[in-house]
Design a protein around this motif. Structure first.
Motif, mmCIF file in Angstrom:
data_model
loop_
_atom_site.group_PDB
_atom_site.id
_atom_site.type_symbol
_atom_site.label_atom_id
_atom_site.label_comp_id
_atom_site.label_asym_id
_atom_site.label_seq_id
_atom_site.Cartn_x
_atom_site.Cartn_y
_atom_site.Cartn_z
ATOM 1 N N VAL A 160 4.014 6.218 -5.699
ATOM 2 C CA VAL A 160 4.751 5.132 -4.603
ATOM 3 C C VAL A 160 5.940 6.174 -4.572
ATOM 4 O O VAL A 160 6.447 6.914 -3.500
ATOM 5 C CB VAL A 160 4.893 4.148 -4.411
ATOM 6 C CG1 VAL A 160 6.446 3.966 -2.997
ATOM 7 C CG2 VAL A 160 3.516 3.224 -4.279
ATOM 8 N N LEU A 206 9.577 -3.385 1.134
ATOM 9 C CA LEU A 206 8.807 -3.459 0.070
ATOM 10 C C LEU A 206 9.464 -3.589 -1.141
ATOM 11 O O LEU A 206 9.850 -2.804 -1.010
ATOM 12 C CB LEU A 206 7.779 -2.008 -0.274
ATOM 13 C CG LEU A 206 5.953 -2.258 0.858
ATOM 14 C CD1 LEU A 206 5.143 -0.072 0.563
ATOM 15 C CD2 LEU A 206 5.123 -3.083 0.169
ATOM 16 N N PHE A 259 7.860 -1.567 -7.319
ATOM 17 C CA PHE A 259 6.438 -1.246 -6.888
ATOM 18 C C PHE A 259 6.165 0.017 -7.278
ATOM 19 O O PHE A 259 5.938 1.576 -7.236
ATOM 20 C CB PHE A 259 5.536 -1.640 -5.717
ATOM 21 C CG PHE A 259 5.706 -3.618 -5.525
ATOM 22 C CD1 PHE A 259 5.841 -4.429 -6.970
ATOM 23 C CD2 PHE A 259 5.552 -3.645 -4.446
ATOM 24 C CE1 PHE A 259 5.321 -4.984 -6.261
ATOM 25 C CE2 PHE A 259 5.431 -5.134 -4.717
ATOM 26 C CZ PHE A 259 4.949 -6.279 -5.788
ATOM 27 N N ARG A 263 3.700 2.188 -9.596
ATOM 28 C CA ARG A 263 2.670 2.324 -8.591
ATOM 29 C C ARG A 263 1.431 3.552 -7.655
ATOM 30 O O ARG A 263 2.096 3.879 -7.600
ATOM 31 C CB ARG A 263 2.145 0.250 -8.256
ATOM 32 C CG ARG A 263 2.961 -0.806 -8.606
ATOM 33 C CD ARG A 263 2.656 -1.849 -8.466
ATOM 34 N NE ARG A 263 2.831 -2.832 -9.100
ATOM 35 C CZ ARG A 263 2.533 -4.485 -9.009
ATOM 36 N NH1 ARG A 263 2.150 -4.590 -7.592
ATOM 37 N NH2 ARG A 263 3.162 -5.506 -9.730
ATOM 38 N N PRO A 323 -1.167 4.025 -4.562
ATOM 39 C CA PRO A 323 -1.383 3.680 -3.599
ATOM 40 C C PRO A 323 -2.671 2.335 -3.961
ATOM 41 O O PRO A 323 -3.100 1.488 -2.761
ATOM 42 C CB PRO A 323 -2.255 4.953 -2.875
ATOM 43 C CG PRO A 323 -1.034 5.531 -3.165
ATOM 44 C CD PRO A 323 -1.255 5.402 -5.079
ATOM 45 N N GLU A 376 -3.344 0.405 -5.765
ATOM 46 C CA GLU A 376 -3.065 -1.145 -6.050
ATOM 47 C C GLU A 376 -2.278 -2.159 -5.003
ATOM 48 O O GLU A 376 -1.714 -3.052 -5.007
ATOM 49 C CB GLU A 376 -1.834 -0.748 -7.433
ATOM 50 C CG GLU A 376 -2.404 -0.108 -8.587
ATOM 51 C CD GLU A 376 -1.462 0.000 -9.173
ATOM 52 O OE1 GLU A 376 -1.471 -1.062 -10.054
ATOM 53 O OE2 GLU A 376 -0.461 1.155 -9.685
ATOM 54 N N PHE A 377 -2.535 -1.400 -4.018
ATOM 55 C CA PHE A 377 -1.887 -2.239 -2.402
ATOM 56 C C PHE A 377 -2.744 -2.201 -1.991
ATOM 57 O O PHE A 377 -4.430 -1.678 -1.700
ATOM 58 C CB PHE A 377 -1.227 -1.140 -1.556
ATOM 59 C CG PHE A 377 0.386 -0.555 -2.756
ATOM 60 C CD1 PHE A 377 1.367 -2.302 -2.447
ATOM 61 C CD2 PHE A 377 0.591 0.619 -3.752
ATOM 62 C CE1 PHE A 377 2.284 -1.422 -4.206
ATOM 63 C CE2 PHE A 377 1.327 0.000 -4.616
ATOM 64 C CZ PHE A 377 2.634 -0.412 -4.189
ATOM 65 N N SER A 378 -2.572 -3.464 -1.265
ATOM 66 C CA SER A 378 -3.390 -3.804 0.412
ATOM 67 C C SER A 378 -3.497 -2.776 2.025
ATOM 68 O O SER A 378 -2.547 -1.527 1.664
ATOM 69 C CB SER A 378 -3.383 -5.072 0.494
ATOM 70 O OG SER A 378 -1.876 -4.575 1.283
ATOM 71 N N GLN A 424 0.452 -2.721 3.184
ATOM 72 C CA GLN A 424 1.232 -2.377 2.571
ATOM 73 C C GLN A 424 1.152 -0.694 2.424
ATOM 74 O O GLN A 424 2.792 0.275 2.228
ATOM 75 C CB GLN A 424 0.805 -2.929 0.879
ATOM 76 C CG GLN A 424 1.586 -4.424 0.583
ATOM 77 C CD GLN A 424 1.172 -4.444 -0.531
ATOM 78 O OE1 GLN A 424 0.170 -4.476 -0.821
ATOM 79 N NE2 GLN A 424 1.881 -6.110 -0.747
ATOM 80 N N ARG A 425 0.366 -0.373 2.109
ATOM 81 C CA ARG A 425 -0.202 1.691 2.240
ATOM 82 C C ARG A 425 0.382 2.033 3.619
ATOM 83 O O ARG A 425 0.789 2.909 3.140
ATOM 84 C CB ARG A 425 -1.578 2.171 2.147
ATOM 85 C CG ARG A 425 -2.127 1.638 0.492
ATOM 86 C CD ARG A 425 -3.408 3.046 0.169
ATOM 87 N NE ARG A 425 -4.860 1.719 1.356
ATOM 88 C CZ ARG A 425 -5.254 1.010 0.764
ATOM 89 N NH1 ARG A 425 -5.212 0.311 -1.099
ATOM 90 N NH2 ARG A 425 -5.969 0.420 1.491
ATOM 91 N N ILE A 462 4.088 2.015 2.954
ATOM 92 C CA ILE A 462 4.080 2.830 2.256
ATOM 93 C C ILE A 462 4.563 4.977 3.282
ATOM 94 O O ILE A 462 5.611 5.364 2.409
ATOM 95 C CB ILE A 462 3.450 3.346 0.951
ATOM 96 C CG1 ILE A 462 3.685 1.787 0.481
ATOM 97 C CG2 ILE A 462 3.677 5.078 -0.012
ATOM 98 C CD1 ILE A 462 2.549 2.077 -0.791
#
Length: 339
Positions: A127, A159, A163, A166, A168, A170-172, A175-176, A179
Protein backbone atom coordinates in the motif's frame (compact mmCIF):
# COMPACT_ATOMS: atom_id res chain seq x y z
CA UNK A 1 8.33 21.85 -11.80
CA UNK A 2 5.64 21.83 -9.11
CA UNK A 3 6.95 22.92 -5.76
CA UNK A 4 6.92 20.77 -2.68
CA UNK A 5 4.53 23.25 -1.10
CA UNK A 6 1.92 22.45 -3.73
CA UNK A 7 2.00 18.79 -2.66
CA UNK A 8 1.57 19.56 1.02
CA UNK A 9 -1.23 22.04 0.51
CA UNK A 10 -2.76 24.64 -1.82
CA UNK A 11 -4.42 27.92 -1.05
CA UNK A 12 -7.54 27.76 -3.22
CA UNK A 13 -10.09 30.52 -3.49
CA UNK A 14 -13.24 28.71 -4.60
CA UNK A 15 -16.04 30.50 -6.42
CA UNK A 16 -19.09 28.89 -8.03
CA UNK A 17 -18.53 31.02 -11.14
CA UNK A 18 -14.86 30.02 -11.37
CA UNK A 19 -14.55 27.55 -14.26
CA UNK A 20 -11.62 25.20 -13.64
CA UNK A 21 -12.02 23.10 -16.78
CA UNK A 22 -14.07 23.31 -19.94
CA UNK A 23 -14.38 21.06 -22.96
CA UNK A 24 -15.92 22.17 -26.24
CA UNK A 25 -16.93 19.95 -29.15
CA UNK A 26 -14.76 17.14 -27.76
CA UNK A 27 -14.50 14.23 -30.17
CA UNK A 28 -12.88 10.80 -30.28
CA UNK A 29 -13.41 8.55 -33.31
CA UNK A 30 -11.73 5.15 -33.46
CA UNK A 31 -10.99 4.15 -37.08
CA UNK A 32 -12.26 0.76 -38.31
CA UNK A 33 -10.52 -1.37 -40.93
CA UNK A 34 -11.56 -4.33 -43.09
CA UNK A 35 -9.95 -6.91 -45.32
CA UNK A 36 -6.47 -8.31 -45.82
CA UNK A 37 -5.09 -4.89 -46.75
CA UNK A 38 -6.71 -3.23 -43.71
CA UNK A 39 -8.73 -0.78 -45.74
CA UNK A 40 -10.17 2.11 -43.71
CA UNK A 41 -13.96 1.77 -43.91
CA UNK A 42 -15.25 4.09 -41.21
CA UNK A 43 -15.02 4.92 -37.55
CA UNK A 44 -16.60 4.33 -34.16
CA UNK A 45 -17.87 7.66 -32.82
CA UNK A 46 -17.19 6.97 -29.15
CA UNK A 47 -17.37 10.65 -28.17
CA UNK A 48 -18.92 13.03 -30.68
CA UNK A 49 -19.08 16.74 -29.87
CA UNK A 50 -19.27 16.92 -26.05
CA UNK A 51 -19.48 20.32 -24.33
CA UNK A 52 -19.02 20.55 -20.54
CA UNK A 53 -17.88 23.02 -17.88
CA UNK A 54 -16.49 22.17 -14.45
CA UNK A 55 -16.64 24.83 -11.74
CA UNK A 56 -14.15 24.77 -8.89
CA UNK A 57 -15.27 22.86 -5.82
CA UNK A 58 -18.32 21.36 -7.51
CA UNK A 59 -19.24 17.90 -8.80
CA UNK A 60 -20.59 17.19 -12.27
CA UNK A 61 -22.34 13.85 -12.61
CA UNK A 62 -22.20 12.06 -15.97
CA UNK A 63 -24.88 9.41 -16.43
CA UNK A 64 -26.08 7.16 -19.24
CA UNK A 65 -26.35 3.49 -20.14
CA UNK A 66 -23.37 1.22 -20.76
CA UNK A 67 -21.49 1.93 -23.97
CA UNK A 68 -22.58 5.56 -24.32
CA UNK A 69 -19.03 6.95 -23.91
CA UNK A 70 -18.94 8.10 -20.27
CA UNK A 71 -15.62 6.49 -19.33
CA UNK A 72 -14.05 7.45 -22.65
CA UNK A 73 -15.06 11.07 -22.02
CA UNK A 74 -13.43 10.99 -18.58
CA UNK A 75 -10.21 9.54 -19.97
CA UNK A 76 -10.18 12.10 -22.76
CA UNK A 77 -10.52 14.98 -20.31
CA UNK A 78 -7.49 13.87 -18.27
CA UNK A 79 -5.62 13.20 -21.53
CA UNK A 80 -5.25 9.44 -21.17
CA UNK A 81 -6.56 9.40 -24.75
CA UNK A 82 -5.69 11.86 -27.50
CA UNK A 83 -8.84 13.58 -28.84
CA UNK A 84 -9.50 13.63 -32.56
CA UNK A 85 -11.26 16.98 -32.30
CA UNK A 86 -12.43 19.71 -29.95
CA UNK A 87 -10.71 21.65 -27.19
CA UNK A 88 -9.85 21.05 -23.52
CA UNK A 89 -9.00 24.11 -21.41
CA UNK A 90 -7.72 23.46 -17.88
CA UNK A 91 -7.16 26.36 -15.50
CA UNK A 92 -6.94 28.78 -18.43
CA UNK A 93 -4.50 26.67 -20.46
CA UNK A 94 -5.32 24.73 -23.63
CA UNK A 95 -4.13 21.16 -22.98
CA UNK A 96 -5.79 19.49 -25.98
CA UNK A 97 -2.62 18.68 -27.86
CA UNK A 98 0.04 18.74 -25.14
CA UNK A 99 2.73 16.09 -25.45
CA UNK A 100 5.74 14.84 -23.53
CA UNK A 101 7.10 16.98 -20.71
CA UNK A 102 4.44 19.69 -21.11
CA UNK A 103 1.67 17.12 -20.60
CA UNK A 104 3.60 15.53 -17.72
CA UNK A 105 3.63 18.86 -15.87
CA UNK A 106 -0.18 19.04 -15.72
CA UNK A 107 -0.63 15.39 -14.63
CA UNK A 108 -0.42 16.14 -10.87
CA UNK A 109 -3.40 18.49 -11.14
CA UNK A 110 -5.66 15.92 -12.86
CA UNK A 111 -6.11 12.44 -11.42
CA UNK A 112 -8.48 9.49 -11.81
CA UNK A 113 -10.15 6.97 -9.50
CA UNK A 114 -10.85 3.77 -11.43
CA UNK A 115 -13.92 1.56 -11.33
CA UNK A 116 -12.40 -1.73 -10.25
CA UNK A 117 -10.02 -1.40 -7.27
CA UNK A 118 -8.98 -5.04 -7.70
CA UNK A 119 -7.66 -4.40 -11.21
CA UNK A 120 -6.29 -0.87 -10.70
CA UNK A 121 -3.90 -1.72 -7.81
CA UNK A 122 -0.67 -3.61 -8.47
CA UNK A 123 -0.90 -6.87 -6.43
CA UNK A 124 2.89 -7.02 -6.09
CA UNK A 125 3.20 -3.61 -4.45
CA UNK A 126 2.53 -2.69 -0.84
CA UNK A 127 0.00 0.00 0.00
CA UNK A 128 2.84 2.39 0.86
CA UNK A 129 4.48 1.77 -2.53
CA UNK A 130 1.18 2.24 -4.39
CA UNK A 131 0.46 5.58 -2.72
CA UNK A 132 4.08 6.72 -3.04
CA UNK A 133 4.30 5.88 -6.75
CA UNK A 134 2.93 9.27 -7.95
CA UNK A 135 5.30 11.06 -5.57
CA UNK A 136 8.26 9.05 -6.89
CA UNK A 137 7.21 9.47 -10.52
CA UNK A 138 7.10 13.26 -10.24
CA UNK A 139 10.07 13.57 -7.91
CA UNK A 140 8.06 14.89 -4.97
CA UNK A 141 9.06 14.35 -1.34
CA UNK A 142 11.62 11.89 -0.05
CA UNK A 143 12.51 10.06 3.12
CA UNK A 144 10.56 11.05 6.24
CA UNK A 145 8.47 13.64 4.39
CA UNK A 146 7.21 10.97 2.00
CA UNK A 147 6.47 8.56 4.86
CA UNK A 148 4.56 11.28 6.67
CA UNK A 149 2.59 12.10 3.52
CA UNK A 150 1.60 8.43 3.13
CA UNK A 151 0.44 8.30 6.76
CA UNK A 152 -1.60 11.49 6.30
CA UNK A 153 -3.25 10.14 3.14
CA UNK A 154 -4.18 6.84 4.80
CA UNK A 155 -5.69 8.76 7.71
CA UNK A 156 -7.59 11.00 5.29
CA UNK A 157 -9.33 8.03 3.66
CA UNK A 158 -10.06 6.26 6.93
CA UNK A 159 -7.36 3.56 6.88
CA UNK A 160 -4.91 2.72 9.65
CA UNK A 161 -1.38 3.85 8.68
CA UNK A 162 -0.12 0.58 10.20
CA UNK A 163 -1.58 -1.16 7.12
CA UNK A 164 0.95 0.56 4.84
CA UNK A 165 3.14 -2.54 4.58
CA UNK A 166 0.27 -4.82 3.52
CA UNK A 167 -0.71 -5.86 -0.01
CA UNK A 168 -4.01 -5.12 -1.85
CA UNK A 169 -5.31 -8.72 -1.56
CA UNK A 170 -5.35 -8.33 2.23
CA UNK A 171 -8.08 -5.69 2.04
CA UNK A 172 -11.81 -5.69 1.29
CA UNK A 173 -13.21 -4.07 -1.85
CA UNK A 174 -14.14 -0.89 -0.03
CA UNK A 175 -10.72 -0.64 1.57
CA UNK A 176 -9.02 -1.16 -1.80
CA UNK A 177 -11.06 1.67 -3.25
CA UNK A 178 -9.95 3.88 -0.37
CA UNK A 179 -6.34 3.04 -1.29
CA UNK A 180 -7.10 4.09 -4.86
CA UNK A 181 -8.56 7.36 -3.57
CA UNK A 182 -5.47 7.96 -1.43
CA UNK A 183 -3.26 7.41 -4.48
CA UNK A 184 -5.32 9.91 -6.49
CA UNK A 185 -4.89 12.48 -3.70
CA UNK A 186 -1.12 11.98 -3.33
CA UNK A 187 -0.18 14.94 -5.55
CA UNK A 188 -2.96 17.15 -4.17
CA UNK A 189 -4.85 17.52 -7.48
CA UNK A 190 -7.46 20.13 -8.37
CA UNK A 191 -9.60 17.82 -10.53
CA UNK A 192 -10.46 14.12 -10.16
CA UNK A 193 -12.39 11.86 -12.53
CA UNK A 194 -14.31 9.31 -10.46
CA UNK A 195 -15.06 6.53 -12.95
CA UNK A 196 -17.92 4.59 -11.33
CA UNK A 197 -15.95 4.30 -8.07
CA UNK A 198 -18.76 2.47 -6.27
CA UNK A 199 -19.96 0.12 -9.03
CA UNK A 200 -17.77 -2.81 -7.93
CA UNK A 201 -18.55 -2.39 -4.22
CA UNK A 202 -21.17 -3.94 -1.95
CA UNK A 203 -24.27 -1.80 -1.49
CA UNK A 204 -23.58 -1.63 2.25
CA UNK A 205 -20.32 0.30 1.74
CA UNK A 206 -21.17 2.35 -1.35
CA UNK A 207 -22.59 5.16 0.80
CA UNK A 208 -19.41 5.18 2.93
CA UNK A 209 -17.21 5.75 -0.12
CA UNK A 210 -19.50 8.44 -1.52
CA UNK A 211 -19.57 10.25 1.83
CA UNK A 212 -15.78 9.99 1.97
CA UNK A 213 -15.57 11.65 -1.46
CA UNK A 214 -17.83 14.46 -0.23
CA UNK A 215 -15.73 14.99 2.90
CA UNK A 216 -12.48 15.05 0.90
CA UNK A 217 -14.00 17.52 -1.55
CA UNK A 218 -14.87 19.90 1.28
CA UNK A 219 -11.46 19.44 2.90
CA UNK A 220 -9.29 19.87 -0.21
CA UNK A 221 -11.56 22.01 -2.46
CA UNK A 222 -11.66 19.29 -5.10
CA UNK A 223 -13.57 19.36 -8.37
CA UNK A 224 -15.09 16.03 -9.49
CA UNK A 225 -16.39 14.40 -12.62
CA UNK A 226 -18.51 11.61 -11.13
CA UNK A 227 -19.38 8.91 -13.69
CA UNK A 228 -22.10 6.54 -12.55
CA UNK A 229 -25.13 4.43 -13.42
CA UNK A 230 -26.62 4.98 -9.96
CA UNK A 231 -28.92 7.98 -10.27
CA UNK A 232 -29.66 7.94 -6.53
CA UNK A 233 -25.98 8.36 -5.69
CA UNK A 234 -25.62 11.03 -8.38
CA UNK A 235 -28.44 12.97 -6.73
CA UNK A 236 -26.72 12.66 -3.34
CA UNK A 237 -23.25 13.73 -4.47
CA UNK A 238 -23.49 15.93 -7.57
CA UNK A 239 -24.25 19.63 -8.06
CA UNK A 240 -24.85 19.38 -11.81
CA UNK A 241 -25.85 16.42 -13.99
CA UNK A 242 -25.06 15.68 -17.64
CA UNK A 243 -26.96 12.92 -19.45
CA UNK A 244 -25.11 11.12 -22.23
CA UNK A 245 -26.46 8.97 -25.06
CA UNK A 246 -24.42 7.31 -27.82
CA UNK A 247 -21.43 9.65 -27.62
CA UNK A 248 -23.36 12.88 -27.13
CA UNK A 249 -24.54 14.84 -24.08
CA UNK A 250 -28.29 15.34 -24.54
CA UNK A 251 -29.07 17.34 -21.39
CA UNK A 252 -27.10 19.31 -18.79
CA UNK A 253 -28.57 21.14 -15.82
CA UNK A 254 -28.27 21.71 -12.07
CA UNK A 255 -29.17 18.55 -10.16
CA UNK A 256 -32.50 19.76 -8.74
CA UNK A 257 -33.75 20.86 -12.17
CA UNK A 258 -32.83 17.55 -13.77
CA UNK A 259 -34.62 15.46 -11.14
CA UNK A 260 -37.64 17.76 -10.78
CA UNK A 261 -38.29 18.67 -14.41
CA UNK A 262 -36.28 16.72 -17.04
CA UNK A 263 -36.69 18.02 -20.58
CA UNK A 264 -35.11 15.37 -22.81
CA UNK A 265 -37.14 12.16 -23.39
CA UNK A 266 -34.07 10.03 -22.61
CA UNK A 267 -33.56 11.79 -19.26
CA UNK A 268 -37.22 11.19 -18.44
CA UNK A 269 -36.84 7.48 -19.24
CA UNK A 270 -33.74 7.14 -17.03
CA UNK A 271 -35.37 8.87 -14.07
CA UNK A 272 -38.55 6.83 -14.44
CA UNK A 273 -36.46 3.71 -13.73
CA UNK A 274 -35.29 5.00 -10.33
CA UNK A 275 -37.37 3.32 -7.59
CA UNK A 276 -39.23 5.52 -5.10
CA UNK A 277 -39.08 4.45 -1.41
CA UNK A 278 -42.77 5.28 -0.85
CA UNK A 279 -44.81 2.15 -1.91
CA UNK A 280 -47.91 4.19 -2.79
CA UNK A 281 -45.98 6.56 -5.04
CA UNK A 282 -44.07 3.63 -6.56
CA UNK A 283 -47.30 1.82 -7.48
CA UNK A 284 -48.91 4.93 -8.97
CA UNK A 285 -46.03 6.34 -11.00
CA UNK A 286 -45.67 5.64 -14.72
CA UNK A 287 -42.56 3.94 -16.09
CA UNK A 288 -41.19 4.85 -19.51
CA UNK A 289 -40.06 1.67 -21.25
CA UNK A 290 -37.68 2.21 -24.15
CA UNK A 291 -38.08 -0.16 -27.08
CA UNK A 292 -35.39 -1.37 -29.45
CA UNK A 293 -31.65 -1.82 -28.98
CA UNK A 294 -28.92 0.76 -28.49
CA UNK A 295 -27.67 1.70 -32.00
CA UNK A 296 -24.05 1.09 -32.97
CA UNK A 297 -21.69 4.07 -32.53
CA UNK A 298 -20.11 2.97 -35.82
CA UNK A 299 -23.38 3.64 -37.63
CA UNK A 300 -25.57 6.00 -35.58
CA UNK A 301 -29.07 6.98 -36.81
CA UNK A 302 -29.55 10.09 -38.91
CA UNK A 303 -30.75 13.24 -37.20
CA UNK A 304 -31.30 12.73 -33.48
CA UNK A 305 -29.44 9.66 -32.26
CA UNK A 306 -32.19 8.84 -29.77
CA UNK A 307 -35.02 8.96 -32.29
CA UNK A 308 -35.09 5.18 -32.96
CA UNK A 309 -36.06 4.56 -29.31
CA UNK A 310 -37.80 7.84 -28.49
CA UNK A 311 -41.53 7.56 -27.65
CA UNK A 312 -42.23 11.12 -28.89
CA UNK A 313 -40.08 11.24 -32.07
CA UNK A 314 -41.51 12.91 -35.17
CA UNK A 315 -40.39 13.50 -38.79
CA UNK A 316 -37.98 16.33 -38.02
CA UNK A 317 -36.02 14.09 -35.63
CA UNK A 318 -34.91 11.85 -38.53
CA UNK A 319 -34.02 14.69 -40.87
CA UNK A 320 -32.25 17.18 -38.58
CA UNK A 321 -29.83 16.77 -35.71
CA UNK A 322 -31.04 18.82 -32.71
CA UNK A 323 -28.79 21.73 -31.77
CA UNK A 324 -27.12 21.92 -28.37
CA UNK A 325 -28.85 25.00 -26.95
CA UNK A 326 -29.29 26.86 -23.71
CA UNK A 327 -32.99 26.96 -22.85
CA UNK A 328 -33.21 28.65 -19.44
CA UNK A 329 -30.79 29.54 -16.70
CA UNK A 330 -27.95 27.02 -16.61
CA UNK A 331 -29.91 24.35 -18.49
CA UNK A 332 -28.75 22.96 -21.84
CA UNK A 333 -30.55 20.40 -23.98
CA UNK A 334 -30.41 18.87 -27.46
CA UNK A 335 -34.02 18.14 -28.39
CA UNK A 336 -36.39 19.64 -31.00
CA UNK A 337 -39.29 19.48 -28.54
CA UNK A 338 -37.44 21.62 -26.00
CA UNK A 339 -37.21 24.68 -28.24
Amino acid sequence: MISERSILGKDRQVSEDDVLLSVSNLTLHFPTYRGVFRRHVGGIKAVDGVNLEFRRGRTLGLVGESGCGKTTTGRLIVRLYDPTGGRIVFDGNDITHLKGERLRRIRPSMQMIFQDPQASLNPRMTVASIIAEPLDEHGMLKGKQKEERIRDLLNSVGLNPKFASRYPHEFSGGQRQRIGIARALALNPDFIVCDEPIAALDVSIQAQVVNLLKDLQAQFSLTYLFISHDLSMVRHLCDDVAVMYLGKVVELAPRDLIYKDPLHPYTKALLSAVPVPDPRVERARQRIILTGDLPSPANPPSGCRFRARCPVAFDRCAAEQPAWRKVAGDRWVACHLAE
